[in-house]
Design an enzyme around this catalytic site. Structure first.
Site, short mmCIF file in Angstrom:
data_model
loop_
_atom_site.label_atom_id
_atom_site.label_comp_id
_atom_site.label_asym_id
_atom_site.label_seq_id
_atom_site.Cartn_x
_atom_site.Cartn_y
_atom_site.Cartn_z
N LYS A 111 0.94 -1.15 -0.12
CA LYS A 111 -0.02 0.03 -0.10
C LYS A 111 0.73 1.30 0.11
O LYS A 111 0.48 2.16 -0.49
CB LYS A 111 -1.09 -0.13 1.17
CG LYS A 111 -2.01 -1.14 1.02
CD LYS A 111 -3.17 -1.01 2.23
CE LYS A 111 -4.37 -1.85 1.94
NZ LYS A 111 -5.02 -2.16 3.06
N LYS A 193 -5.97 -10.99 -5.16
CA LYS A 193 -6.97 -11.30 -4.13
C LYS A 193 -8.24 -10.21 -4.49
O LYS A 193 -8.11 -9.35 -4.83
CB LYS A 193 -6.17 -10.72 -2.86
CG LYS A 193 -6.98 -10.98 -1.49
CD LYS A 193 -6.60 -10.36 -0.26
CE LYS A 193 -6.90 -9.00 -0.22
NZ LYS A 193 -6.50 -8.07 1.05
N LYS A 196 -11.96 -4.63 -2.63
CA LYS A 196 -12.74 -3.59 -3.39
C LYS A 196 -11.82 -2.54 -3.98
O LYS A 196 -12.28 -2.03 -4.95
CB LYS A 196 -13.31 -2.86 -2.06
CG LYS A 196 -14.21 -1.67 -2.29
CD LYS A 196 -15.44 -2.06 -3.24
CE LYS A 196 -16.46 -1.06 -3.83
NZ LYS A 196 -16.87 -0.95 -5.04
#
Ligand code: TYM
Length: 330
Positions: A111, A193, A196
Site C-alpha cells: 500500500k 485477491k 474492493k
C-alpha cells in the site's frame, strides 16, 4: 467463555471474499464464544477515502454484517471510533512496536507504494489492529489469510508488553487466527485477491442481474482459448468459486465437463451464477429489510459501543496502572 474479536473496514461493500474468508466464521463462532465484532472506521482513514461517504459506508457495513447473521442479542457489533480506548491503547503500543517489523509488513509494502509521501498512519495500521484485539484480551480472531502477518505482530506486541509491564505474566493473551477453507478468494480478474480497491469483487447484496453481469466476463482458465479446447479446472477461478457455492456433485460435474470440453466457460458460469444467487438471496433480502429500519441499526451500534466501552475501560485501568500513569483522581 473465551473471547473472539474481529474487524472489517467500511471501505466498500461487503464482498464474497470477506464473507467466505471471514464473516461466515464470525457467524458460526457466536455459539461457542463471547464475540465482539467491530467496524474499523479508523483503519479506513489510513488510505485515500471520501469523508462525505464514510458514515454511510459504516452504516451499510453494519447492515451487511447483520444481514450475514451477526446476532446483536449474543454478540457485540460496534464502530471502532465510538470506543476511544482503541486509539489510546494503539498509541501506548507504538512505544514498544519494532519499527523494522512494521516496515516489513506485506500490506504496508504494497500500500505504501501508492503514496508519494507515505502517511505514518499506514505504517502504524497493524499497531491499531493489535490494540483492537488486545483491548478486549481476545484469544481467537477469525480472519482471511491476508491478516495473519498482522496477527503475528499482535502476538509479538502482547509478549513485549507482558514482559515490560506485567513481569512476564500473560496479561494479554497471544491471540490465534481462525482461518476458513476460503481464506484467500481470488477476484474476478482471476489474478489478485478479491478486494474492493481492485474493483474485482461481487458484493453479497448484488441483484441476480448484477451478479451475472460480473460473472459473464470473469477470467477463466487462460489457456482455454475456444469452446472446443479442454480446460484445467485447477487453474480456473470460476471452478474455485464453484467449490464454495455449488454442491459437491456439481463441483465434480464441473471438473469433468471442463476437462472434456463438454461445457463452455459460459455454461459453467451460468451454473455458478444460479448457485451464487441462491446462496446470497437471504442476505440480500435481510439487508433490504434492515435498510428500512435505520433506528434499529442505530440502537444496535449504540448498545454495542456502550458495552465495548465498559469492557475496554476495565483493560485500560489495568494497562495505565501497570504502565505507571498518575490516576486522574489522586
Ligand atoms: P478487511 O476489511 O480488508 O477484510 C475483512 C475480513 O475479510 C477478509 N478478506 C478476505 N478473505 C478471503 N479472501 C479475500 N479476498 C478477502 N478479502 C478480505 C480479511 O482477511 C478480513 O478478515 N485489517 C483488517 C481489519 C481489522 C481487523 C482488526 C481484523 C482491523 N482490526 C482486528 C481482525 C482483528 C482488514 O483490513 O480487513
Amino acid at each position: 467463555m473465551a473471547r473472539v474479536f474481529s474487524g472489517i473496514q467500511p471501505s466498500g461493500e461487503l464482498h464474497i471474499g470477506n464473507w467466505l474468508g471471514a464473516i461466515r466464521n464470525w457467524v458460526a463462532l457466536q455459539d461457542q464464544y463471547e464475540c465482539l465484532y467491530c467496524i474499523v472506521d479508523q483503519h479506513a482513514v489510513t488510505g485515500q477515502y471520501d469523508p462525505a461517504s464514510l458514515a454511510l459506508r459504516t452504516r451499510e457495513m453494519a447492515i451487511g454484517l447483520l444481514a450475514a447473521g451477526v446476532d446483536p442479542n449474543g454478540s457485540l457489533l460496534f464502530v471502532q471510533s465510538h470506543v476511544p480506548a482503541h486509539a489510546t491503547l494503539a498509541w501506548l503500543l507504538t512505544t514498544i512496536a519494532p519499527l523494522g517489523e512494521l516496515e516489513r509488513m506485506t500490506q504496508y509494502k504494497d500500500k505504501s507504494q501508492r503514496f508519494e509521501s507515505v502517511p505514518a498512519g499506514l505504517l502504524c495500521y497493524p499497531v491499531l489492529m493489535a490494540a483492537d484485539i488486545l483491548l478486549y484480551r481476545a484469544e481467537k480472531v477469525p480472519v482471511g489469510d491476508d491478516q495473519t502477518q498482522h496477527l503475528e505482530l499482535t502476538r509479538e506486541l502482547a509478549r513485549r508488553w507482558n514482559r515490560h509491564f506485567a513481569g512476564g505474566d500473560a496479561f494479554f493473551p497471544e491471540p490465534e487466527p481462525i482461518l476458513s477453507p476460503a481464506r484467500r478468494i481470488i477476484g474476478l480478474d482471476g489474478q489478485a485477491k478479491m478486494s474492493k480497491s481492485l474493483g474485482n469483487t461481487i458484493a453479497v447484496t448484488e441483484t441476480p442481474e448484477q451478479i451475472w453481469d460480473k460473472l459473464r466476463p470473469a477470467m477463466t482458465d487462460p489457456a482455454r482459448k475456444t469452446r472446443k479446447d479442454p480446460g484445467t479446472p485447477e487453474i480456473c477461478n470460476i471452478y474455485a468459486l464453484h467449490r464454495h457455492f455449488s454442491p459437491e456433485a456439481t463441483v465434480t460435474e464441473v471438473a469433468v465437463k471442463c476437462r472434456t470440453a463438454g461445457w463452455g466457460c459460459i455454461d459453467c458460469k451460468r451454473v455458478l451464477a444460479d448457485n451464487m444467487i441462491q446462496a446470497l438471496a437471504p442476505l440480500r433480502q435481510r439487508s433490504l429489510d434492515l435498510a428500512m429500519r435505520p433506528a434499529e441499526v442505530t440502537t444496535i451500534l449504540a448498545d454495542g459501543a456502550a458495552t465495548a466501552r465498559r469492557l475496554a475501560s476495565e483493560t485500560m485501568a489495568e494497562v495505565t496502572t501497570r504502565m505507571g500513569f498518575l490516576p486522574e483522581a489522586s
